[in-house]
Design an enzyme around this catalytic site. Structure first.
Site, PDB file in Angstrom:
ATOM      1  N   GLU A 140      30.622  12.791 -10.251  1.00  0.00           N
ATOM      2  CA  GLU A 140      30.899  13.769  -9.312  1.00  0.00           C
ATOM      3  C   GLU A 140      29.707  14.677  -9.517  1.00  0.00           C
ATOM      4  O   GLU A 140      29.135  14.928 -10.421  1.00  0.00           O
ATOM      5  CB  GLU A 140      32.127  14.870  -9.398  1.00  0.00           C
ATOM      6  CG  GLU A 140      33.357  14.103  -8.692  1.00  0.00           C
ATOM      7  CD  GLU A 140      34.626  14.988  -8.752  1.00  0.00           C
ATOM      8  OE1 GLU A 140      34.326  16.136  -9.549  1.00  0.00           O
ATOM      9  OE2 GLU A 140      35.585  14.513  -8.322  1.00  0.00           O
ATOM     10  N   LYS A 183      41.769   8.677 -10.964  1.00  0.00           N
ATOM     11  CA  LYS A 183      41.323   9.721 -10.459  1.00  0.00           C
ATOM     12  C   LYS A 183      40.083   9.351  -9.342  1.00  0.00           C
ATOM     13  O   LYS A 183      39.909   9.782  -8.328  1.00  0.00           O
ATOM     14  CB  LYS A 183      40.467  10.768 -11.414  1.00  0.00           C
ATOM     15  CG  LYS A 183      41.395  11.748 -12.358  1.00  0.00           C
ATOM     16  CD  LYS A 183      40.695  12.754 -12.537  1.00  0.00           C
ATOM     17  CE  LYS A 183      41.346  13.488 -13.558  1.00  0.00           C
ATOM     18  NZ  LYS A 183      40.534  14.549 -14.179  1.00  0.00           N
ATOM     19  N   HIS A 195      37.785  23.853 -19.556  1.00  0.00           N
ATOM     20  CA  HIS A 195      38.305  23.188 -18.406  1.00  0.00           C
ATOM     21  C   HIS A 195      40.108  23.178 -18.582  1.00  0.00           C
ATOM     22  O   HIS A 195      41.045  22.327 -18.000  1.00  0.00           O
ATOM     23  CB  HIS A 195      37.960  21.548 -18.369  1.00  0.00           C
ATOM     24  CG  HIS A 195      36.611  21.721 -18.257  1.00  0.00           C
ATOM     25  ND1 HIS A 195      35.887  22.052 -17.146  1.00  0.00           N
ATOM     26  CD2 HIS A 195      35.550  20.829 -18.943  1.00  0.00           C
ATOM     27  CE1 HIS A 195      34.502  21.990 -17.456  1.00  0.00           C
ATOM     28  NE2 HIS A 195      34.627  20.888 -18.360  1.00  0.00           N
ATOM     29  N   ARG A 233      53.569  15.792 -10.652  1.00  0.00           N
ATOM     30  CA  ARG A 233      54.680  16.227 -11.511  1.00  0.00           C
ATOM     31  C   ARG A 233      54.729  17.646 -11.195  1.00  0.00           C
ATOM     32  O   ARG A 233      54.090  18.382 -10.502  1.00  0.00           O
ATOM     33  CB  ARG A 233      54.341  16.131 -13.074  1.00  0.00           C
ATOM     34  CG  ARG A 233      52.945  16.501 -13.288  1.00  0.00           C
ATOM     35  CD  ARG A 233      52.577  16.496 -14.521  1.00  0.00           C
ATOM     36  NE  ARG A 233      51.123  16.703 -14.976  1.00  0.00           N
ATOM     37  CZ  ARG A 233      50.452  17.794 -14.958  1.00  0.00           C
ATOM     38  NH1 ARG A 233      50.944  18.937 -14.599  1.00  0.00           N
ATOM     39  NH2 ARG A 233      49.242  17.731 -15.096  1.00  0.00           N
TER      40      ARG A 233
HETATM   41  P1  ADP Z   1      41.980  17.684 -15.785  1.00  0.00           P
HETATM   42  O1  ADP Z   1      42.650  16.386 -15.080  1.00  0.00           O
HETATM   43  O2  ADP Z   1      41.288  17.019 -17.061  1.00  0.00           O
HETATM   44  O3  ADP Z   1      42.453  18.760 -15.831  1.00  0.00           O
HETATM   45  P2  ADP Z   1      40.183  18.142 -13.433  1.00  0.00           P
HETATM   46  O4  ADP Z   1      39.776  17.183 -12.565  1.00  0.00           O
HETATM   47  O5  ADP Z   1      41.627  18.759 -12.694  1.00  0.00           O
HETATM   48  O6  ADP Z   1      40.412  17.383 -14.897  1.00  0.00           O
HETATM   49  O7  ADP Z   1      39.386  19.391 -13.645  1.00  0.00           O
HETATM   50  C1  ADP Z   1      39.720  20.212 -14.480  1.00  0.00           C
HETATM   51  C2  ADP Z   1      38.677  21.302 -14.446  1.00  0.00           C
HETATM   52  O8  ADP Z   1      37.136  20.946 -14.718  1.00  0.00           O
HETATM   53  C3  ADP Z   1      38.307  21.946 -13.158  1.00  0.00           C
HETATM   54  O9  ADP Z   1      39.388  22.932 -13.000  1.00  0.00           O
HETATM   55  C4  ADP Z   1      36.890  22.672 -13.229  1.00  0.00           C
HETATM   56  O10 ADP Z   1      36.765  23.632 -13.930  1.00  0.00           O
HETATM   57  C5  ADP Z   1      36.445  21.590 -14.044  1.00  0.00           C
HETATM   58  N1  ADP Z   1      35.580  20.437 -12.998  1.00  0.00           N
HETATM   59  C6  ADP Z   1      36.205  19.306 -12.667  1.00  0.00           C
HETATM   60  N2  ADP Z   1      35.154  18.858 -11.735  1.00  0.00           N
HETATM   61  C7  ADP Z   1      34.397  19.466 -11.519  1.00  0.00           C
HETATM   62  C8  ADP Z   1      33.021  19.483 -10.843  1.00  0.00           C
HETATM   63  N3  ADP Z   1      32.691  18.430  -9.994  1.00  0.00           N
HETATM   64  N4  ADP Z   1      32.248  20.666 -10.961  1.00  0.00           N
HETATM   65  C9  ADP Z   1      32.450  21.588 -11.715  1.00  0.00           C
HETATM   66  N5  ADP Z   1      33.696  21.758 -12.437  1.00  0.00           N
HETATM   67  C10 ADP Z   1      34.355  20.912 -12.203  1.00  0.00           C
END
Ligand code: ADP
Length: 454
Positions: free
Chosen positions: A200, A116, A235, A292
């Site tokens: 982040e 990522k 999440h 995917r």
């Molecule tokens: P994964 O690959 O584990 O699904 P993601 O990066 O896609 O992780 O993030 C999943 C969820 O986590 C997002 O949809 C959001 O709800 C939360 N999230 C991720 N990054 C942030 C952020 N910087 N601020 C707030 N929520 C976040």
């Protein structure tokens, strides 16, 4: 054209792929673990080979056995579905080496987007907005804390190899930071064998909005609009819908263009999803790209009429995309609820076991993607999702009414499910107004009495 395909997956997605193959005249080979002998996709595939014991690391994650099965049965391509080996670059590379087409992007694209922190760099390079954060990984506590202070609290610490909401921790101040930083690293190490993390800015109540893209081997890339996946528990997505009730046409267009720009910048091949978080003002920021097919692809299929799994197979066969951007129309509204074998009364603990009675909803505007049938035993070894209910209609209200009706019709006896929970959300005025952010489920638990959803 692919003649024979190995499906390196199980459950509803394996069945979904068998169905697409049957329509395209592609022969199918199912591979299955000892726990899945009675699975519907095994019954419906043209051929089936058992590849090992129930535990996924003894079967569905055994790339070498899957390739051996492919060679024995003389298939020309492998579809990995989602989860398991779908984003495993080494497996994609092995397929490439054995001249078996991996249905998905190149192993190189998987490597770059699988990390990522690297994915973030690629988004920056393609001039796609990202959330303020660290440049690459932060590998020791002291540097990490400095970076976090510079970004400004609250921050989120995320595993570069993360997925499914694991290896992610939020910190609201420097005292909490140290603990959360180490927890994220440890969890990531245990879950992914890679403890590297990046940081982040934590957005307080964003929306999760993602764009579906398709790219062919000739370099054409299109997008198929967004899915709003803001309703999440820990999440993890619970409900997804399209179009998003929140965004304007202008934002939609901009996001679509950015997603295409990013995919084009890496010659992306196949189906992929560019995920963004969005604030109240509709500013959006790239978070990751999934290389995917996704669980929620059916929502886009019902909105656009495009069969994404078939498109994946045609692209993998070397065909040019069937659609240009101007051909993609958003014809209606669709919504998906993930039905899981879990008990909302016991903190959503998985509830595998035998399904004594099964009656799936149907009727106008209802699609069920599920491998479950009456008498089927849900094995305890895999993900708890057992069905996806997708409803659609000319507008959001109709799609929601149909969802409410469909969930009310669903009969699954013998095991516990989260159907009442999904239905309580669908009936919740706050959700109905299109107000859900990623904080929604947390607030729902505080607001709604437990007996309404257990
Ligand atoms: P994964 O690959 O584990 O699904 P993601 O990066 O896609 O992780 O993030 C999943 C969820 O986590 C997002 O949809 C959001 O709800 C939360 N999230 C991720 N990054 C942030 C952020 N910087 N601020 C707030 N929520 C976040």
């Amino acid at each position: 054209m692919i003649q024979k395909l190995l499906i390196a997956n199980r459950g509803e997605i394996a069945l979904r792929i068998v169905r697409a193959c049957n329509e395209l005249g592609i022969k199918t080979l199912a591979v299955y673990s000892e726990a899945d002998e009675q699975s519907l996709h095994v019954q419906l595939a043209d051929e089936a080979i058992c590849i090992g014991l129930a535990a996924s690391n003894q079967s569905y994650l055994k790339g070498d056995r899957i390739i051996a099965a492919a060679e024995i049965a003389d298939v020309d391509a492998i579809h990995p579905g989602y989860g398991f080996l779908a984003e495993n670059a080494e497996f994609a590379e092995q397929c490439e080496e054995c001249q078996i087409k991996f249905v998905g992007p190149s192993s190189n694209a998987i490597i770059n987007f699988g990390d990522k922190a690297k994915a973030r760099e690629m988004a920056v390079k393609a001039k796609v907005p990202v959330i303020p954060g660290s440049e690459g990984t932060v590998d020791d506590e002291i540097t990490a804390l400095k970076v976090a202070e510079k970004i400004g609290f609250p921050v989120i610490i995320k595993a570069v190899a993360g997925g499914g909401g694991k290896g992610m921790r939020t910190a609201h101040n420097s005292v909490a930071f140290k603990k959360e930083y180490n927890s994220a690293r440890n969890e990531a190490e245990a879950a992914f064998g890679n403890g590297a993390v990046y940081i982040e800015k934590f957005l307080d109540a964003p929306r999760h909005i993602e764009i579906q893209v398709l790219g062919d081997q000739q370099g054409n890339v299109i997008h198929l609009g967004e899915r709003d996946c803001s309703v999440q528990r820990r999440h993890q997505k619970v409900i997804e819908e399209a179009p998003s009730p929140f965004i304007s046409d202008n934002t939609r267009k901009k996001m679509g263009k950015d997603a295409v720009k990013l995919a084009k910048s890496v010659n992306y091949e196949g189906a992929g999803t560019v995920e963004f978080l969005m604030d109240e003002e509709q500013n959006y920021y790239f978070i990751e790209m999934n290389t995917r097919i996704q669980v929620e692809h059916g929502v886009t299929e019902e909105v656009t009429g495009v069969d994404l799994v078939k498109e994946q197979l045609l692209i993998a066969s070397g065909r040019k995309l069937n659609y240009e951007q101007k051909d993609i129309k958003f014809l209606r509204h669709a919504i998906e609820c993930r039905v899981c074998a879990e008990d909302p009364g016991r903190n959503f603990a998985p509830c595998p076991g035998q399904v004594d009675l099964y009656y799936a909803p149907g009727g106008h505007g209802v699609r069920i993607d599920s491998h479950v049938y009456g008498g089927y035993t849900i094995p305890p070894y895999y993900d708890s999702m057992i069905a996806k209910v997708i409803t659609y209609g000319s507008d959001r209200e109709l799609a929601l009414e149909r969802m409410d009706r469909a969930l009310g019709e669903y009969i699954i006896r013998g095991i516990k499910t989260n159907i009442a929970f999904a239905r309580a959300i669908v009936r919740d005025p706050h959700f109905r107004k299109g107000k859900a952010t990623t904080k929604y489920v947390e607030e729902f638990f505080q607001r709604v009495p437990k007996d309404l959803y257990t």
